[in-house]
Write an enzyme that holds these catalytic residues in place. Sequence first.
Site, PDB file in Angstrom:
ATOM      1  N   ALA A  63      -2.061  51.398  16.084  1.00 60.34           N
ATOM      2  CA  ALA A  63      -2.782  50.089  15.676  1.00 60.34           C
ATOM      3  C   ALA A  63      -3.180  49.285  14.489  1.00 60.34           C
ATOM      4  O   ALA A  63      -2.126  48.707  13.767  1.00 60.34           O
ATOM      5  CB  ALA A  63      -4.155  49.839  16.339  1.00 60.34           C
ATOM      6  N   ARG A 100       4.451  43.959  19.876  1.00 54.20           N
ATOM      7  CA  ARG A 100       3.690  45.440  21.039  1.00 54.20           C
ATOM      8  C   ARG A 100       2.303  44.572  20.964  1.00 54.20           C
ATOM      9  O   ARG A 100       2.269  43.559  20.417  1.00 54.20           O
ATOM     10  CB  ARG A 100       3.515  46.423  20.066  1.00 54.20           C
ATOM     11  CG  ARG A 100       5.046  47.553  19.921  1.00 54.20           C
ATOM     12  CD  ARG A 100       4.509  49.105  19.740  1.00 54.20           C
ATOM     13  NE  ARG A 100       4.014  49.845  20.244  1.00 54.20           N
ATOM     14  CZ  ARG A 100       3.320  50.651  20.930  1.00 54.20           C
ATOM     15  NH1 ARG A 100       3.445  51.423  19.053  1.00 54.20           N
ATOM     16  NH2 ARG A 100       3.704  51.724  21.629  1.00 54.20           N
ATOM     17  N   GLN A 207       3.532  62.022  19.612  1.00 54.18           N
ATOM     18  CA  GLN A 207       3.214  61.968  18.297  1.00 54.18           C
ATOM     19  C   GLN A 207       2.084  62.969  17.860  1.00 54.18           C
ATOM     20  O   GLN A 207       2.123  63.177  16.154  1.00 54.18           O
ATOM     21  CB  GLN A 207       2.241  60.645  18.220  1.00 54.18           C
ATOM     22  CG  GLN A 207       3.002  59.120  18.141  1.00 54.18           C
ATOM     23  CD  GLN A 207       3.448  58.852  20.253  1.00 54.18           C
ATOM     24  OE1 GLN A 207       3.161  60.149  20.771  1.00 54.18           O
ATOM     25  NE2 GLN A 207       3.173  57.521  20.278  1.00 54.18           N
ATOM     26  N   ASP A 248      -6.796  51.689  20.066  1.00 57.21           N
ATOM     27  CA  ASP A 248      -6.099  50.353  20.168  1.00 57.21           C
ATOM     28  C   ASP A 248      -5.836  48.875  20.121  1.00 57.21           C
ATOM     29  O   ASP A 248      -5.951  47.993  19.430  1.00 57.21           O
ATOM     30  CB  ASP A 248      -4.851  50.751  20.689  1.00 57.21           C
ATOM     31  CG  ASP A 248      -3.833  51.433  20.066  1.00 57.21           C
ATOM     32  OD1 ASP A 248      -3.463  52.972  20.668  1.00 57.21           O
ATOM     33  OD2 ASP A 248      -2.217  51.157  19.474  1.00 57.21           O
ATOM     34  N   ASN A 258      -6.097  53.621  24.130  1.00 62.32           N
ATOM     35  CA  ASN A 258      -5.861  54.364  23.324  1.00 62.32           C
ATOM     36  C   ASN A 258      -5.076  54.942  23.625  1.00 62.32           C
ATOM     37  O   ASN A 258      -4.326  54.474  25.486  1.00 62.32           O
ATOM     38  CB  ASN A 258      -6.458  54.960  22.939  1.00 62.32           C
ATOM     39  CG  ASN A 258      -6.286  56.026  21.794  1.00 62.32           C
ATOM     40  OD1 ASN A 258      -5.049  55.284  20.384  1.00 62.32           O
ATOM     41  ND2 ASN A 258      -6.083  57.422  21.328  1.00 62.32           N
TER      42      ASN A 258
END
Lengths: 360, 360
Positions: A63, A100, A207, A248, A258
């Site tokens: 983010a 996004r 990730q 986020d 998140n």
Amino acid sequence: MRVAVPHPAPLSGTTYSPVELAPGNDRVVMLDQRELPQREEYCELVTHGDVARAIGDMVVRGAPAIGISAAYGMVLAARTASGEFSRAMAEAGAEIAVARPTAVNLAWAVARMLEVVAGIAGRPAAERVEVLAAAARAIHRADADANREMGRIGAERVPDGATILTHCNAGALATGAYGTALGVIRAAHAAGKRIRVLADETRPYLQGARLTAWELARDGIDVTVITDNAAASFFGAGAIDLAVVGADRIAGNGDVANKIGTYGVACLCHLHERPFYVAAPWSTVDEDCPTGASIPIEQRSPREVTHVGSVQLVPDGVAVQNPSFDVTPARLVRAIFTERGAIEPVGPAAVARRSPRHGR
Amino acid sequence: MRVAVPHPAPLSGTTYSPVELAPGNDRVVMLDQRELPQREEYCELVTHGDVARAIGDMVVRGAPAIGISAAYGMVLAARTASGEFSRAMAEAGAEIAVARPTAVNLAWAVARMLEVVAGIAGRPAAERVEVLAAAARAIHRADADANREMGRIGAERVPDGATILTHCNAGALATGAYGTALGVIRAAHAAGKRIRVLADETRPYLQGARLTAWELARDGIDVTVITDNAAASFFGAGAIDLAVVGADRIAGNGDVANKIGTYGVACLCHLHERPFYVAAPWSTVDEDCPTGASIPIEQRSPREVTHVGSVQLVPDGVAVQNPSFDVTPARLVRAIFTERGAIEPVGPAAVARRSPRHGR
């Protein structure tokens, strides 16, 4: 266009950076995180449309990092703006903001840049670019500073000898520098605490396996990758002392959106009586969003689930759902570390108390 | 040696089978589940060592299926046994039994075959092979029958319109036929209940994405693949009504060892007040194992986590832990469906009550 070397201006003291504005303010240099850990490769982006696409395609993610990227994208937009400047910039901002949906930092950074735009409409074009570049770099620097501060605050809660679970990547790669959740971990490590990190691999985009492991290993911090599935068994064995993740978007009541799987980690912390912490800059807090139920959850392509590279994992024709984020209710979060102090106990009152709007 | 067509003798009414003994009792034909869903390919195995290796390499997986494979492996061992027959067979059995540590069905099937061996030591070699082949096929057939029965029992608990979460693959591919957890789902579907299945992809080996999706899609049962990470968000949204899984070993107190991530699913069921069911044949129950703490948990190669095919997911040099199973405590299990009836409430008394040892 791709370049092989990093742009040498990170704020983190590291040799990499997720995104930088080139000194001439004419290019955005972005680490292509899709290629990590196999290749450390940078893209050069020359238009705000390139930046929007790079955000949508997850060249950059996290983010705060996509907020900073959006701000730099607005600088590129100013270079090519034609017609009425404010309108052209508003259109560019709208294009970037929808790249996004879940992270509020994206809209926040665009709105911040449009505030600057409003004050410089009458100035010469070259000067406008200079002012916007300075504003974007200030957003970047403020994010890096915020991470150091929340890292300091969060590290106080990390006991010496702790094993820490983290999910996804909330590190230097996801932010301006230093990281949010990984900032807490870096600060604890820097304070001499002996810590061990378990990094969930974080399917589907991995990730944790690809990015958190890469960052922490480069810093010499003890990290072990596990599948998301294995976290519960480590909790069951009493082998995890706390979890810390990024965010986020944080709603006004403290609900936290998140990366998908975060809510599951929070559930495991709750059941095993371990604290679940969130670290995020104030740019992630969306006080206009009353609860997590109002946060839009991005549904990403099934292909992230059905394939890894060219390897097919799911039979043809089988349905897939791929929500990219989930919402953890405030009651499962022990504390949220921000650069404005810890939000605790997590709820609307504590959010309002830390808010810059407080007392207005 | 590889063959392109299935051996045509499944007990399931399907066109595939994880393992069969060829009619001449001279070969074991095994579906190479590592290649699914991309290729449906069978291996021919001619020695018990081949079978042990195939089990260790996960050509076949699933506790009941590896038990059946072990029994067939003992038939191949009888063909080539030299020296004292009972001793040769005991040695072969020991080699097969250590191929994987967690599923008790492996040791159970070997022990069952050695009981048969003890009664035929003086018989001619060809006759011994015939007797053992009949015993192994009886184990296979009994497993298929057990699955039908536990499916019938379990399906009574599945409401019409239910969304069912399952983890890993406890289907026809994991058993003699029909499946344990997927047997419950098949029986509910066959009874005309409108059900929807969410299949966790089940990292690292992806049995849910690759195998459960493949099986259920072939049967026309509504299945959607999700990442393991996404399950919590579906629970949070109230979108899952129950979970049903298989088991690799069930302790005497009702603790359940099953594929890594199962304990996490049980935790989510508990927190969201949804029933968590286990379906398993009695060959999976290890009454000599007092609790889950005594069940050995297989640690598999880090490579299952670090790579998918040739794609590297974890940076070189980063530590990985890859426990292949976890233990769900009995208190989180609403009921265990076996061919001897449901174990409920799950605990040592209910296990003992259903046990064939009961009343001895």
